[in-house]
Design a protein around this motif. Structure first.
Motif, PDB file in Angstrom:
ATOM      1  N   TRP A 131      -2.857  -4.805   5.657  1.00 42.57           N
ATOM      2  CA  TRP A 131      -2.361  -5.475   4.474  1.00 42.57           C
ATOM      3  C   TRP A 131      -1.859  -4.400   3.506  1.00 42.57           C
ATOM      4  O   TRP A 131      -2.578  -3.443   3.207  1.00 42.57           O
ATOM      5  N   HIS A 132      -0.619  -4.565   3.067  1.00 44.00           N
ATOM      6  CA  HIS A 132      -0.022  -3.730   2.032  1.00 44.00           C
ATOM      7  C   HIS A 132       0.281  -4.588   0.809  1.00 44.00           C
ATOM      8  O   HIS A 132       0.346  -5.815   0.899  1.00 44.00           O
ATOM      9  N   ARG A 133       0.500  -3.947  -0.321  1.00 40.33           N
ATOM     10  CA  ARG A 133       0.928  -4.675  -1.506  1.00 40.33           C
ATOM     11  C   ARG A 133       1.942  -3.849  -2.281  1.00 40.33           C
ATOM     12  O   ARG A 133       1.956  -2.627  -2.214  1.00 40.33           O
ATOM     13  N   GLN A 134       2.785  -4.558  -3.032  1.00 37.69           N
ATOM     14  CA  GLN A 134       3.814  -3.909  -3.826  1.00 37.69           C
ATOM     15  C   GLN A 134       4.029  -4.696  -5.109  1.00 37.69           C
ATOM     16  O   GLN A 134       4.324  -5.887  -5.067  1.00 37.69           O
ATOM     17  N   ALA A 135       3.869  -4.020  -6.229  1.00 35.29           N
ATOM     18  CA  ALA A 135       4.172  -4.581  -7.530  1.00 35.29           C
ATOM     19  C   ALA A 135       5.581  -4.165  -7.935  1.00 35.29           C
ATOM     20  O   ALA A 135       6.089  -3.137  -7.470  1.00 35.29           O
ATOM     21  N   PRO A 136       6.250  -4.927  -8.802  1.00 35.80           N
ATOM     22  CA  PRO A 136       7.605  -4.567  -9.224  1.00 35.80           C
ATOM     23  C   PRO A 136       7.674  -3.154  -9.784  1.00 35.80           C
ATOM     24  O   PRO A 136       6.854  -2.761 -10.620  1.00 35.80           O
ATOM     25  N   GLY A 137       8.645  -2.377  -9.301  1.00 35.87           N
ATOM     26  CA  GLY A 137       8.830  -1.017  -9.767  1.00 35.87           C
ATOM     27  C   GLY A 137       7.869   0.002  -9.203  1.00 35.87           C
ATOM     28  O   GLY A 137       7.935   1.169  -9.592  1.00 35.87           O
ATOM     29  N   LYS A 138       6.988  -0.405  -8.299  1.00 32.36           N
ATOM     30  CA  LYS A 138       6.011   0.504  -7.725  1.00 32.36           C
ATOM     31  C   LYS A 138       6.203   0.620  -6.213  1.00 32.36           C
ATOM     32  O   LYS A 138       6.837  -0.228  -5.588  1.00 32.36           O
ATOM     33  N   ASP A 189      -4.468  -6.160  -9.467  1.00 30.79           N
ATOM     34  CA  ASP A 189      -4.262  -6.590  -8.091  1.00 30.79           C
ATOM     35  C   ASP A 189      -3.005  -7.428  -7.927  1.00 30.79           C
ATOM     36  O   ASP A 189      -2.632  -7.758  -6.799  1.00 30.79           O
ATOM     37  N   THR A 190      -2.362  -7.794  -9.025  1.00 30.61           N
ATOM     38  CA  THR A 190      -1.148  -8.598  -8.963  1.00 30.61           C
ATOM     39  C   THR A 190      -0.060  -7.850  -8.203  1.00 30.61           C
ATOM     40  O   THR A 190       0.293  -6.724  -8.549  1.00 30.61           O
ATOM     41  N   ALA A 191       0.479  -8.474  -7.161  1.00 30.81           N
ATOM     42  CA  ALA A 191       1.485  -7.843  -6.313  1.00 30.81           C
ATOM     43  C   ALA A 191       1.923  -8.844  -5.256  1.00 30.81           C
ATOM     44  O   ALA A 191       1.311  -9.898  -5.083  1.00 30.81           O
ATOM     45  N   VAL A 192       2.980  -8.481  -4.536  1.00 34.27           N
ATOM     46  CA  VAL A 192       3.314  -9.170  -3.298  1.00 34.27           C
ATOM     47  C   VAL A 192       2.539  -8.493  -2.181  1.00 34.27           C
ATOM     48  O   VAL A 192       2.595  -7.266  -2.031  1.00 34.27           O
ATOM     49  N   TYR A 193       1.821  -9.273  -1.411  1.00 32.26           N
ATOM     50  CA  TYR A 193       0.998  -8.756  -0.322  1.00 32.26           C
ATOM     51  C   TYR A 193       1.696  -9.009   1.005  1.00 32.26           C
ATOM     52  O   TYR A 193       2.150 -10.122   1.277  1.00 32.26           O
ATOM     53  N   TYR A 194       1.769  -7.964   1.840  1.00 30.21           N
ATOM     54  CA  TYR A 194       2.468  -8.005   3.113  1.00 30.21           C
ATOM     55  C   TYR A 194       1.521  -7.699   4.266  1.00 30.21           C
ATOM     56  O   TYR A 194       0.695  -6.782   4.173  1.00 30.21           O
ATOM     57  N   CYS A 195       1.673  -8.427   5.339  1.00 31.57           N
ATOM     58  CA  CYS A 195       0.975  -8.167   6.588  1.00 31.57           C
ATOM     59  C   CYS A 195       1.843  -7.291   7.487  1.00 31.57           C
ATOM     60  O   CYS A 195       3.057  -7.458   7.541  1.00 31.57           O
TER      61      CYS A 195
END
Length: 118
Positions: A36-43, A89-95
């Motif tokens: 599981w990865h995550r990405q917040a805007p601008g990060k 923890d707010t972000a888009v989470y990717y599998c």
């Protein structure tokens, strides 16, 4: 060849919990490592948890003790249980599915939004 379908994201209050699911279809799930990865805007996208094909688990320091990754081989599904959620923890989470022995085997899910806010 391989599709990863994510579910479980949404809006939750600080301190709350969510469970993300990633259902895999196609070849190779039992031999794949799942992330599981995550990405917040601008990060930058960051790895938050990994479970290998043999069950070894690693967590990012920021989520250790709060998140739990698991997999169900019979259902070809990997889960991320998220407890004590924080606004950061707010972000888009990717599998992600990948293999060490087959470098061309790498697949990503579409992402699911997790928003932690009161």
């Amino acid at each position: 060849q391989v599709q990863l379908v994510e579910s479980g994201g949404g809006l939750v209050q600080p301190g709350g919990s969510l469970r993300l699911s990633c259902a895999a279809s196609g070849r190779g799930f039992s031999g794949a490592h799942m992330d599981w990865h995550r990405q917040a805007p601008g990060k930058e996208r960051e790895l938050v948890a990994r479970i290998t094909s043999t069950g070894n688990i690693n967590y990012a320091d920021s989520v250790k003790g709060r998140f739990t990754i698991s997999r169900d081989g019979a259902r070809n599904t990997v889960y991320l249980q998220m407890n004590s959620l924080k606004p950061e923890d707010t972000a888009v989470y990717y599998c992600r599915a990948h293999m060490a022995s087959i470098s061309s085997y790498e697949y990503w899910g579409q992402g699911t939004q997790v928003t932690v806010s009161s």
